[in-house]
Design a protein around this motif. Sequence first.
Motif, mmCIF file in Angstrom:
data_model
loop_
_atom_site.group_PDB
_atom_site.id
_atom_site.type_symbol
_atom_site.label_atom_id
_atom_site.label_comp_id
_atom_site.label_asym_id
_atom_site.label_seq_id
_atom_site.Cartn_x
_atom_site.Cartn_y
_atom_site.Cartn_z
ATOM 1 N N CYS A 112 0.818 -1.217 0.000
ATOM 2 C CA CYS A 112 0.000 0.000 0.000
ATOM 3 C C CYS A 112 0.849 1.264 0.000
ATOM 4 N N ILE A 113 1.978 1.235 0.703
ATOM 5 C CA ILE A 113 2.878 2.391 0.686
ATOM 6 C C ILE A 113 3.407 2.614 -0.731
ATOM 7 N N ASN A 114 3.857 1.550 -1.376
ATOM 8 C CA ASN A 114 4.401 1.672 -2.730
ATOM 9 C C ASN A 114 3.335 2.131 -3.726
ATOM 10 N N GLU A 115 2.142 1.571 -3.614
ATOM 11 C CA GLU A 115 1.075 1.966 -4.531
ATOM 12 C C GLU A 115 0.578 3.385 -4.241
ATOM 13 N N SER A 116 0.622 3.782 -2.967
ATOM 14 C CA SER A 116 0.245 5.156 -2.618
ATOM 15 C C SER A 116 1.219 6.150 -3.240
ATOM 16 N N ALA A 117 2.495 5.784 -3.264
ATOM 17 C CA ALA A 117 3.494 6.642 -3.905
ATOM 18 C C ALA A 117 3.184 6.808 -5.389
ATOM 19 N N GLN A 118 2.791 5.719 -6.045
ATOM 20 C CA GLN A 118 2.411 5.800 -7.457
ATOM 21 C C GLN A 118 1.164 6.668 -7.642
ATOM 22 N N GLN A 119 0.207 6.501 -6.741
ATOM 23 C CA GLN A 119 -1.028 7.279 -6.844
ATOM 24 C C GLN A 119 -0.773 8.771 -6.674
ATOM 25 N N TYR A 120 0.134 9.130 -5.771
ATOM 26 C CA TYR A 120 0.407 10.550 -5.572
ATOM 27 C C TYR A 120 1.161 11.160 -6.748
ATOM 28 N N LYS A 121 1.785 10.347 -7.552
ATOM 29 C CA LYS A 121 2.364 10.880 -8.790
ATOM 30 C C LYS A 121 1.259 11.267 -9.770
ATOM 31 N N VAL A 122 0.128 10.568 -9.689
ATOM 32 C CA VAL A 122 -1.055 10.982 -10.456
ATOM 33 C C VAL A 122 -1.544 12.339 -9.940
ATOM 34 N N MET A 123 -1.603 12.470 -8.621
ATOM 35 C CA MET A 123 -2.006 13.735 -8.006
ATOM 36 C C MET A 123 -1.071 14.869 -8.440
ATOM 37 N N MET A 124 0.216 14.608 -8.421
ATOM 38 C CA MET A 124 1.202 15.634 -8.753
ATOM 39 C C MET A 124 0.964 16.223 -10.145
ATOM 40 N N GLN A 125 0.544 15.378 -11.075
ATOM 41 C CA GLN A 125 0.329 15.832 -12.446
ATOM 42 C C GLN A 125 -0.887 16.752 -12.571
ATOM 43 N N ARG A 126 -1.803 16.664 -11.599
ATOM 44 C CA ARG A 126 -3.043 17.438 -11.679
ATOM 45 C C ARG A 126 -2.953 18.771 -10.932
ATOM 46 N N ILE A 165 -8.084 15.025 1.899
ATOM 47 C CA ILE A 165 -6.633 15.002 2.013
ATOM 48 C C ILE A 165 -6.177 14.645 3.419
ATOM 49 N N TYR A 166 -6.935 15.031 4.452
ATOM 50 C CA TYR A 166 -6.517 14.683 5.812
ATOM 51 C C TYR A 166 -6.714 13.202 6.095
ATOM 52 N N ALA A 167 -7.676 12.563 5.436
ATOM 53 C CA ALA A 167 -7.794 11.104 5.549
ATOM 54 C C ALA A 167 -6.542 10.443 4.979
ATOM 55 N N ASP A 168 -6.087 10.925 3.827
ATOM 56 C CA ASP A 168 -4.866 10.392 3.217
ATOM 57 C C ASP A 168 -3.670 10.540 4.156
ATOM 58 N N TYR A 169 -3.559 11.725 4.783
ATOM 59 C CA TYR A 169 -2.401 11.964 5.650
ATOM 60 C C TYR A 169 -2.347 10.961 6.797
ATOM 61 N N TYR A 170 -3.449 10.798 7.516
ATOM 62 C CA TYR A 170 -3.416 9.908 8.678
ATOM 63 C C TYR A 170 -3.362 8.436 8.262
ATOM 64 N N TYR A 171 -3.806 8.145 7.062
ATOM 65 C CA TYR A 171 -3.631 6.801 6.511
ATOM 66 C C TYR A 171 -2.151 6.514 6.269
ATOM 67 N N THR A 172 -1.436 7.455 5.638
ATOM 68 C CA THR A 172 -0.001 7.224 5.408
ATOM 69 C C THR A 172 0.754 7.163 6.734
ATOM 70 N N GLU A 173 0.312 7.940 7.723
ATOM 71 C CA GLU A 173 0.941 7.866 9.039
ATOM 72 C C GLU A 173 0.706 6.505 9.676
ATOM 73 N N ALA A 174 -0.524 5.998 9.570
ATOM 74 C CA ALA A 174 -0.830 4.684 10.133
ATOM 75 C C ALA A 174 -0.021 3.587 9.436
ATOM 76 N N LEU A 175 0.116 3.687 8.124
ATOM 77 C CA LEU A 175 0.937 2.715 7.392
ATOM 78 C C LEU A 175 2.374 2.712 7.911
ATOM 79 N N GLN A 176 2.936 3.896 8.088
ATOM 80 C CA GLN A 176 4.317 3.989 8.565
ATOM 81 C C GLN A 176 4.443 3.502 10.005
#
Length: 399
Positions: free
Chosen positions: A36-50, A379-390
């Motif tokens: 999920c961490i690796n796929e989240s990194a890929q997903q945020y590259k989609v975000m970056m383009q937008r 976006i705050y759901a995403d943040y605490y999700y990435t924190e929980a993953l870590q």
Amino acid sequence: MRKIGGLLLCCFLLNGLNGQHQVKTRKELQREVIRCINESAQQYKVMMQRLDAARFPVTWYAKEDKLVTSGSEPWVGGFYPGALLYLFEYTKDSALYKEALQKLNVLAKEQYNKTTHDLGFMMYCSFGNANRLAPKPEYKTILINSARSLASRFNEKVGCIRSWDSDPGRFMVIIDNMMNLELLFEATRMTGDSSFYRIAVAHANTTMRHHFRPDYSSYHLVIYNPANGSVLKKQTVQGAADSSAWARGQAWGLYGYTMAYRETRDPKYLEQARHIARFLLQHLRLPADKIPYWDFDAPGIPDAPRDVSAGAVICSALLELATYTPLKESKGYMKAAEKMLQSLCSPAYRATIGGNGGFLLKHGVGNYPRKADIDVPLIYADYYYTEALQRYRKLGMKR
């Protein structure tokens, strides 16, 4: 009718998935978390383009394929760079780090913003993580200035930091403000100035006295008389009713008092966190997959919308709380957090790469009473999700 039918179908699918989930072993979940961490990194590259260079993501509306963004001023500004930094921490993907640094440059001016109580969200989730990963004098200066700006909103008579400024004659404090105290604790560590610490403790103590009901659920808002600190009114503005348990508000309380114990080692904060956790985890209306409805007293349960932002915050908080409690109790918190994390990583809540406007999680609720941002990514759901993953990844490394 078609919209209602779609909502009911969504709720049906979510409830069906609750029963279908098989509990993963700890080793299996650790592997899932890394994926999920690796796929989240890929997903945020989609975000970056937008995203435009000076804008920050807030949510996405699927019907219009509309990415909703903001400048640096609103409370959500720090979550995107903070999430990028959490993902970079494991992946070491320089593109994520470069994007985070670019957004930090835009956000830096908010260190002097004295019109908001949310500088902890804005500056600690962003610059705090940046300084943790690569300490720099300029990050320290920004964090200290941010803490000074936040401390300027403290009222000695009330014993709290003001939240909303809409009525100067009434001193408004929301439970969310517990989350901003971490910035003040950090400032005392950085400067040796205990005034930041004293303000944080005073706020936590006052909130503990007045925000919580006998069952350890909390109001969203307490309004004080700024002249003498007396309580004028208690409300739950973003919940189903003043007497209800708005899910994200309960999450802020759990996380806030767990953090306050970490920073002070005062046992009363640990007890408060344990009581809040008990209220949440033993609640009859907590779904089997542990992702709460937007309010524990929401009308229409079990067809009421879920709120992944509350689920992500609770999950992250429980992972920390489990490290402070006796083994039997700790196992209960860990089991609940693992169930939440497994749910958040499942297709029921987690977006496929390229979808969901670039956000990681689906099914968040912003402000239901105002009909704002219902069943959307946040976006705050995403943040605490990435924190929980870590947090879960690091706990696995210690075993």
